[in-house]
Design an enzyme around this catalytic site. Sequence first.
Site, PDB file in Angstrom:
ATOM      1  N   ARG A 232       0.955  -0.793  -0.621  1.00  0.00           N
ATOM      2  CA  ARG A 232       0.222   0.302  -0.074  1.00  0.00           C
ATOM      3  C   ARG A 232       1.277   1.191   0.577  1.00  0.00           C
ATOM      4  NH1 ARG A 232      -2.443   0.535   4.796  1.00  0.00           N
ATOM      5  NH2 ARG A 232      -1.365  -1.036   6.001  1.00  0.00           N
ATOM      6  N   HIS A 233       0.569   1.776  -0.094  1.00  0.00           N
ATOM      7  CA  HIS A 233       1.057   3.368   0.175  1.00  0.00           C
ATOM      8  C   HIS A 233      -0.186   4.868   0.534  1.00  0.00           C
ATOM      9  CE1 HIS A 233       1.903   7.582  -1.593  1.00  0.00           C
ATOM     10  NE2 HIS A 233       2.854   7.232  -2.032  1.00  0.00           N
ATOM     11  N   PRO A 234       1.645   4.959   1.484  1.00  0.00           N
ATOM     12  CA  PRO A 234       0.411   5.719   3.032  1.00  0.00           C
ATOM     13  C   PRO A 234       0.042   7.040   2.958  1.00  0.00           C
ATOM     14  CG  PRO A 234       3.001   6.478   2.170  1.00  0.00           C
ATOM     15  CD  PRO A 234       2.915   5.412   1.279  1.00  0.00           C
TER      16      PRO A 234
END
EC number: 2.8.3.19
Length: 381
Positions: A232-234
């Site tokens: 995932r991307h933050p």
Amino acid sequence: MTNNESKGPFEGLLVIDMTHVLNGPFGTQLLCNMGARVIKVEPPGHGDDTRTFGPYVDGQSLYYSFINHGKESVVLDLKNDHDKSIFINMLKQADVLAENFRPGTMEKLGFSWETLQEINPRLIYASSSGFGHTGPLKDAPAYDTIIQAMSGIMMETGYPDAPPVRVGTSLADLCGGVYLFSGIVSALYGREKSQRGAHVDIAMFDATLSFLEHGLMAYIATGKSPQRLGNRHPYMAPFDVFNTQDKPITICCGNDKLFSALCQALELTELVNDPRFSSNILRVQNQAILKQYIERTLKTQAAEVWLARIHEVGVPVAPLLSVAEAIKLPQTQARNMLIEAGGIMMPGNPIKISGCADPHVMPGAATLDQHGEQIRQEFSS
């Protein structure tokens, strides 16, 4: 190469390469790719350690060949007066000297930065080491995994419910190599103005720390180290790997427009107006339930169907490819990213410059001391 093309912007540049293993040779390989003459000076015995590293093809180490093709090889014992005099003559004519020994090694050999300046005031002396030539850790030994562990990058790689993991490639070595190349290029440009050489000091630790991106930003903003996020991307969602009916794919939506287009492709337009998903911040906060909605739809058809449909609406999407699949992509061929060097397939030059050759075939990695007689004769006086 056509008549109007040069070997590269560094054609005519002489680089004395004392680097070994991966970090340093990767940086000097980039110089070689760009047309520089790179003479690899190796110690007596088996030379660079990577000559003994597998895997092998026709008796040649691929590890060594990948980052040393096109370079010349000479064996010099710098504790021997005759060999030392040849090395000094090489330095007098060189533009660049590169090494990645522990700090203090060159001084023990009699080649401190001050001595090198006396030999050749225009010499660019480039050093790359685990922690650089200053600071309390400057004498500490380091390999890639040591730097990954100490830089924080391992601690933020992996899944939140699993232990930290090493990045799959030797990222710290390669980061250091890229910065070594960049530092040399910058110093050469500076020399055009100052007419004097410079000492380039690169630390793998510094290089890797500078690549942390989210990790550093999160700490500066909150005072806390970020958690591991998996794929995932933050700050963006959906930005993850998703399962389809047969294979996983990755989808990246960096803004509301792309999210709306994705919902259109998946026939989930009701999600666009769902208040839980109306902005990137909210989608990140609610990405677990958002992923359930997306995967529920994706699992109804094969990856090939979804790749085409999502690509059609302009959303970044990709299959998860193996190395074998990636090197067979038409894009890989079109960009000449697989070349032949000494009869062995190698990575091509990722730096494309107009007017400079981008050859399909390069000389292979030299055998130990292959050019020794020629080089000793050339620099004997």
